[in-house]
Design a protein around this motif. Structure first.
Motif, PDB file in Angstrom:
ATOM      1  N   GLU A  46       6.900  15.563   2.767  1.00  0.00           N
ATOM      2  CA  GLU A  46       7.625  16.756   1.872  1.00  0.00           C
ATOM      3  C   GLU A  46       7.006  16.888   0.448  1.00  0.00           C
ATOM      4  O   GLU A  46       6.848  17.622  -0.374  1.00  0.00           O
ATOM      5  CB  GLU A  46       9.038  16.509   1.810  1.00  0.00           C
ATOM      6  N   GLN A  47       7.006  15.482  -0.194  1.00  0.00           N
ATOM      7  CA  GLN A  47       6.763  15.451  -1.529  1.00  0.00           C
ATOM      8  C   GLN A  47       5.176  15.815  -1.789  1.00  0.00           C
ATOM      9  O   GLN A  47       4.955  16.410  -2.704  1.00  0.00           O
ATOM     10  CB  GLN A  47       6.936  13.837  -1.991  1.00  0.00           C
ATOM     11  N   LEU A  48       4.425  15.537  -0.965  1.00  0.00           N
ATOM     12  CA  LEU A  48       2.879  15.809  -0.915  1.00  0.00           C
ATOM     13  C   LEU A  48       2.874  17.276  -0.838  1.00  0.00           C
ATOM     14  O   LEU A  48       1.916  18.023  -1.498  1.00  0.00           O
ATOM     15  CB  LEU A  48       2.089  15.027  -0.037  1.00  0.00           C
ATOM     16  N   GLU A  49       3.569  17.870  -0.054  1.00  0.00           N
ATOM     17  CA  GLU A  49       3.496  19.443  -0.077  1.00  0.00           C
ATOM     18  C   GLU A  49       4.081  19.951  -1.419  1.00  0.00           C
ATOM     19  O   GLU A  49       3.302  20.903  -1.785  1.00  0.00           O
ATOM     20  CB  GLU A  49       4.376  19.919   1.336  1.00  0.00           C
ATOM     21  N   LYS A  50       5.103  19.616  -1.928  1.00  0.00           N
ATOM     22  CA  LYS A  50       5.592  20.085  -2.921  1.00  0.00           C
ATOM     23  C   LYS A  50       4.664  19.999  -4.185  1.00  0.00           C
ATOM     24  O   LYS A  50       4.650  20.980  -4.906  1.00  0.00           O
ATOM     25  CB  LYS A  50       6.895  19.402  -3.578  1.00  0.00           C
ATOM     26  N   GLN A  51       3.961  18.815  -4.085  1.00  0.00           N
ATOM     27  CA  GLN A  51       2.917  18.619  -5.309  1.00  0.00           C
ATOM     28  C   GLN A  51       1.434  19.253  -5.027  1.00  0.00           C
ATOM     29  O   GLN A  51       0.639  19.316  -5.690  1.00  0.00           O
ATOM     30  CB  GLN A  51       2.795  17.050  -5.346  1.00  0.00           C
ATOM     31  N   GLY A  52       1.324  19.719  -4.012  1.00  0.00           N
ATOM     32  CA  GLY A  52       0.195  20.753  -3.336  1.00  0.00           C
ATOM     33  C   GLY A  52      -0.914  19.895  -3.049  1.00  0.00           C
ATOM     34  O   GLY A  52      -2.116  20.294  -3.029  1.00  0.00           O
ATOM     35  N   MET A  68       0.712  -1.189  -0.018  1.00  0.00           N
ATOM     36  CA  MET A  68       0.102   0.054   0.026  1.00  0.00           C
ATOM     37  C   MET A  68       1.100   1.143   0.032  1.00  0.00           C
ATOM     38  O   MET A  68       1.902   1.232   0.686  1.00  0.00           O
ATOM     39  CB  MET A  68      -0.997  -0.001   1.142  1.00  0.00           C
ATOM     40  N   SER A  69       0.614   2.208  -0.688  1.00  0.00           N
ATOM     41  CA  SER A  69       1.157   3.366  -0.672  1.00  0.00           C
ATOM     42  C   SER A  69       1.216   4.273   0.497  1.00  0.00           C
ATOM     43  O   SER A  69       0.111   4.376   0.987  1.00  0.00           O
ATOM     44  CB  SER A  69       0.640   4.118  -1.857  1.00  0.00           C
ATOM     45  N   ILE A  70       2.326   4.553   0.940  1.00  0.00           N
ATOM     46  CA  ILE A  70       2.461   5.466   1.932  1.00  0.00           C
ATOM     47  C   ILE A  70       1.784   6.763   1.814  1.00  0.00           C
ATOM     48  O   ILE A  70       0.970   7.512   3.079  1.00  0.00           O
ATOM     49  CB  ILE A  70       3.892   5.796   2.343  1.00  0.00           C
ATOM     50  N   LYS A  71       1.721   7.306   0.633  1.00  0.00           N
ATOM     51  CA  LYS A  71       0.988   8.609   0.259  1.00  0.00           C
ATOM     52  C   LYS A  71      -0.530   8.343   0.567  1.00  0.00           C
ATOM     53  O   LYS A  71      -1.243   9.169   1.196  1.00  0.00           O
ATOM     54  CB  LYS A  71       1.232   9.081  -1.162  1.00  0.00           C
ATOM     55  N   LEU A  72      -0.920   7.144   0.277  1.00  0.00           N
ATOM     56  CA  LEU A  72      -2.613   6.935   0.329  1.00  0.00           C
ATOM     57  C   LEU A  72      -2.752   6.756   2.037  1.00  0.00           C
ATOM     58  O   LEU A  72      -3.735   7.271   2.469  1.00  0.00           O
ATOM     59  CB  LEU A  72      -2.849   5.403  -0.326  1.00  0.00           C
ATOM     60  N   VAL A  73      -1.934   6.192   2.905  1.00  0.00           N
ATOM     61  CA  VAL A  73      -2.334   6.255   4.139  1.00  0.00           C
ATOM     62  C   VAL A  73      -2.372   7.686   4.800  1.00  0.00           C
ATOM     63  O   VAL A  73      -3.103   7.994   5.375  1.00  0.00           O
ATOM     64  CB  VAL A  73      -1.030   5.462   4.717  1.00  0.00           C
ATOM     65  N   ILE A  74      -1.219   8.501   4.328  1.00  0.00           N
ATOM     66  CA  ILE A  74      -1.126   9.712   4.699  1.00  0.00           C
ATOM     67  C   ILE A  74      -2.482  10.769   4.475  1.00  0.00           C
ATOM     68  O   ILE A  74      -3.201  11.204   5.225  1.00  0.00           O
ATOM     69  CB  ILE A  74       0.295  10.826   4.050  1.00  0.00           C
ATOM     70  N   LEU A  75      -2.620  10.538   3.008  1.00  0.00           N
ATOM     71  CA  LEU A  75      -4.012  11.301   2.631  1.00  0.00           C
ATOM     72  C   LEU A  75      -5.059  10.585   3.312  1.00  0.00           C
ATOM     73  O   LEU A  75      -5.849  11.659   3.662  1.00  0.00           O
ATOM     74  CB  LEU A  75      -3.855  11.317   1.200  1.00  0.00           C
ATOM     75  N   GLY A  76      -5.281   9.443   3.640  1.00  0.00           N
ATOM     76  CA  GLY A  76      -6.501   8.829   4.033  1.00  0.00           C
ATOM     77  C   GLY A  76      -6.642   9.345   5.503  1.00  0.00           C
ATOM     78  O   GLY A  76      -7.924   9.688   5.901  1.00  0.00           O
ATOM     79  N   LEU A  77      -5.666   9.445   6.363  1.00  0.00           N
ATOM     80  CA  LEU A  77      -5.697   9.859   7.745  1.00  0.00           C
ATOM     81  C   LEU A  77      -5.912  11.297   7.912  1.00  0.00           C
ATOM     82  O   LEU A  77      -6.738  11.797   8.739  1.00  0.00           O
ATOM     83  CB  LEU A  77      -4.421   9.500   8.564  1.00  0.00           C
ATOM     84  N   LEU A  78      -5.270  12.009   6.795  1.00  0.00           N
ATOM     85  CA  LEU A  78      -5.681  13.611   6.884  1.00  0.00           C
ATOM     86  C   LEU A  78      -7.194  13.799   6.436  1.00  0.00           C
ATOM     87  O   LEU A  78      -7.717  14.825   6.725  1.00  0.00           O
ATOM     88  CB  LEU A  78      -4.734  14.411   5.714  1.00  0.00           C
TER      89      LEU A  78
END
Length: 178
Positions: free
Chosen positions: A46-52, A1-11
Motif C-alpha cells: 500500500e505504501q509503495l503504491e501511494k508513493q508511486g 533487510m527492508s521489506i520494500k527492498l524485497v518487494i521491489l526486487g521480486l517485482l
C-alpha cells in the motif's frame, strides 16, 4: 533487510501479487535472512503504491478466493529499488542478540539448565546447517540459479558454522564454571 527492498526486487523479476511474494520468500528460503510478516507485506505494498513506486496491473477475481491485486514496479520504483539496494549493501550491522543479554546474567542460573539449553541450541543450529548445506547442493546443480544466490547461501552456511563453534566453546566454558 527492508521489506520494500524485497518487494521491489521480486517485482524486478516480473509482475506479482503480495501472496505470490510471500510464497517466493518461502520457496527461496529467504526467511533465514529476512523477517516477513504477512500484515506488514500488504501494508508495504500500500505504501509503495501511494508513493508511486508500484502500480496495479490487474485484479484476479475468483469466486472461491479473495481478489488478488497484481502489481508492477514503476520507473520511479526502479530508481528507489536501486537506492534501497545500495543503502542496504553499505549498512554496517550491529549485532543485537538476546543470548548476549542472557549471558550477562548466566552466573546466577543453574549451570546444568544452561548446559541443556545450549545443547539444544547447538543441535537445532546443526540441523539448520545441514538443511542449508543440502539446499545449497541442490541449488548449485541447477542450471538457472544465479551465483549471487549461492553466495547468500554460502554466507548463511558460514555464519551457522561459526555459530556452532561459538556455542560449543560457550558450553565448554559453562561446564568449567560449575
Amino acid at each position: 533487510m527492508s521489506i520494500k527492498l524485497v518487494i521491489l526486487g521480486l517485482l524486478m523479476e516480473g509482475d506479482k501479487h503480495p501472496y505470490e511474494i510471500q510464497q517466493i520468500v518461502n520457496e527461496r528460503h529467504m526467511k533465514h535472512y529476512i523477517k516477513l510478516a504477512i500484515g506488514s507485506l500488504y501494508y508495504a505494498f500500500e505504501q509503495l503504491e501511494k508513493q508511486g513506486y508500484v502500480e496495479v496491473t490487474d485484479i484476479i477475481r475468483d469466486t472461491n478466493r479473495p481478489d488478488k491485486t497484481v502489481y508492477r514496479i514503476t520507473d520511479k520504483g526502479k530508481e528507489y529499488f536501486e537506492q534501497l539496494l545500495l543503502e542496504e549493501m553499505a549498512k554496517h550491522e550491529h549485532v543485537h542478540r538476546s543470548i548476549y543479554a542472557a549471558l550477562s546474567f548466566a552466573a546466577y542460573a543453574d549451570s546444568q539448565k544452561i548446559n541443556n539449553v545450549l545443547q539444544k541450541r547447538i543441535e537445532e543450529t546443526k540441523a539448520l546447517l545441514e538443511k542449508m548445506r543440502q539446499l545449497y547442493e541442490r541449488k548449485r546443480k541447477e542450471e538457472n540459479v544465479a551465483k549471487l544466490k549461492l553466495y547468500i547461501m554460502t554466507g548463511v552456511i558460514m555464519h551457522l558454522e561459526t555459530e556452532i563453534q561459538w556455542l560449543e566453546q560457550l558450553q565448554q566454558a559453562a561446564a568449567q564454571n560449575k
